[in-house]
Design a protein around this motif. Structure first.
Motif, short mmCIF file in Angstrom:
data_model
loop_
_atom_site.label_atom_id
_atom_site.label_comp_id
_atom_site.label_asym_id
_atom_site.label_seq_id
_atom_site.Cartn_x
_atom_site.Cartn_y
_atom_site.Cartn_z
N ARG A 125 46.25 -21.22 44.28
CA ARG A 125 47.48 -21.77 43.69
C ARG A 125 48.22 -20.71 42.91
N LEU A 126 47.46 -19.90 42.16
CA LEU A 126 48.07 -18.81 41.39
C LEU A 126 48.76 -17.83 42.32
N GLU A 127 48.10 -17.46 43.40
CA GLU A 127 48.69 -16.52 44.35
C GLU A 127 49.96 -17.10 44.98
N THR A 128 49.95 -18.39 45.27
CA THR A 128 51.13 -19.04 45.85
C THR A 128 52.30 -18.98 44.88
N ARG A 129 52.05 -19.27 43.62
CA ARG A 129 53.12 -19.24 42.62
C ARG A 129 53.64 -17.83 42.41
N LEU A 130 52.74 -16.87 42.38
CA LEU A 130 53.18 -15.48 42.21
C LEU A 130 54.00 -15.02 43.40
N THR A 131 53.64 -15.46 44.58
CA THR A 131 54.41 -15.11 45.77
C THR A 131 55.84 -15.62 45.66
N VAL A 132 55.99 -16.83 45.13
CA VAL A 132 57.32 -17.40 44.93
C VAL A 132 58.11 -16.60 43.91
N PHE A 133 57.47 -16.30 42.76
CA PHE A 133 58.17 -15.56 41.71
C PHE A 133 58.48 -14.12 42.13
N ALA A 134 57.65 -13.56 43.00
CA ALA A 134 57.91 -12.19 43.47
C ALA A 134 59.21 -12.11 44.25
N ALA A 158 55.61 -10.80 30.53
CA ALA A 158 54.38 -10.58 29.78
C ALA A 158 53.18 -11.16 30.53
N VAL A 159 53.37 -12.31 31.17
CA VAL A 159 52.30 -12.92 31.97
C VAL A 159 51.93 -12.02 33.14
N TYR A 160 52.94 -11.50 33.83
CA TYR A 160 52.68 -10.61 34.97
C TYR A 160 51.90 -9.38 34.52
N GLU A 161 52.28 -8.83 33.37
CA GLU A 161 51.60 -7.63 32.89
C GLU A 161 50.13 -7.94 32.58
N LEU A 181 50.14 -8.96 43.50
CA LEU A 181 51.28 -9.88 43.44
C LEU A 181 51.98 -9.78 42.08
N ALA A 182 51.20 -9.63 41.02
CA ALA A 182 51.79 -9.48 39.69
C ALA A 182 52.65 -8.23 39.63
#
Length: 204
Positions: free
Chosen positions: A5-14, A30-33, A46-47
Motif C-alpha cells: 500500500r505504501l509503495e502504491t501511494r508513493l507511486t501516485v505521489f511520484a 519531510a516524509v519522503y526524506e 520511490l521516496a
C-alpha cells in the motif's frame, strides 16, 4: 500488504509535477526524506522519485548517485567514486572527471551528507539485497563498504548516521545531549561501536 500500500501511494505521489502546490507539500517532503532510510530499497527508491520534483538544490545534482546507492550492484562502486573526504576533494564541478571520481560541492555538503547518511542507514539495516531483489549480496560486505565511506567523513558529519543508529538509546536531545565527537579518534571509536552493537541493537 502494508508495504505494498505504501509503495502504491508513493507511486501516485511520484507522479505529482508540482508537489509544493499540494496540501502539506513541505510536510510530504519531510516524509519522503525519512523514507529514504527504509531498508526496503523499493520504498527508498520511490521516496527518491517523490523528492525529484522538489528540485532540492543539495540533492538534485546527485540524484542518480543516490539512486545507485539503493542497488547492491552499484553501491560499492558509487561510494568508492564519491568524493566524501575533504582532504581528497579536488577543485572542480560536481562530477570531477568520470572514472576519476565525483566530488561533492562544498555548498551542497551540509544538506547532502545527512541525506546520504539516511540512505546508507537503510542499506546498512537491509537483510536482503538490492532494489527489487535483483542481486544477492552479503550484508556483512555491504556494511563494511558503508563504514569505510563513513570513516572518510568529518567527525561532526557522522552525527546524522549515529542518531539514526542509536535513536532508541538516546535521550530526547539526541547527540546534542551527549559529549560531541571531538576528533578522528572519537569518530573511529563510534564506528567501532556500531560493529559491536549490531547483533544486539534494538529494531528501529
Amino acid at each position: 500488504a502494508r508495504h505494498r500500500r505504501l509503495e502504491t501511494r508513493l507511486t501516485v505521489f511520484a507522479g505529482a509535477a508540482a508537489p509544493k502546490s499540494l496540501p502539506h507539500g513541505d510536510a510530504l517532503r519531510a516524509v519522503y526524506e525519512r523514507l529514504l532510510g527504509k531498508p526496503r530499497g523499493d520504498v527508498a527508491s520511490l521516496a527518491l522519485k517523490c523528492l525529484a520534483p522538489y528540485k532540492v538544490p543539495h540533492l538534485a545534482p546527485y540524484a542518480a548517485r543516490v539512486a545507485a546507492l539503493l542497488d547492491d550492484a552499484t553501491l560499492r562502486d558509487t561510494l568508492v567514486k564519491l568524493g566524501a573526504s575533504r582532504e581528497a576533494r579536488g577543485v572542480g564541478a560536481v562530477e570531477a572527471g568520470g572514472a576519476g571520481g565525483w566530488q561533492i560541492d562544498d555548498t551542497h555538503r551540509a544538506g547532502l551528507i545527512p541525506v546520504l547518511c539516511r540512505v546508507l542507514f537503510g542499506r546498512f539495516r537491509a537483510k536482503s539485497a538490492a532494489v527489487g531483489g535483483r542481486r544477492k549480496a552479503s550484508p556483512a560486505a555491504r556494511r563494511a563498504t558503508i563504514l569505510s565511506f563513513l570513516a572518510a567523513l568529518d567527525p561532526s558529519e557522522l552525527d546524522a548516521f549515529l542518531v539514526l543508529m542509536f535513536r532508541p538509546l538516546l535521550p530526547s536531545g539526541g547527540l546534542d545531549s551527549l559529549a560531541p565527537l571531538r576528533g578522528r579518534e572519537d569518530a573511529e571509536r563510534a564506528l567501532s561501536l556500531i560493529h559491536i552493537s549490531e547483533p544486539t541493537r534494538p529494531r528501529l
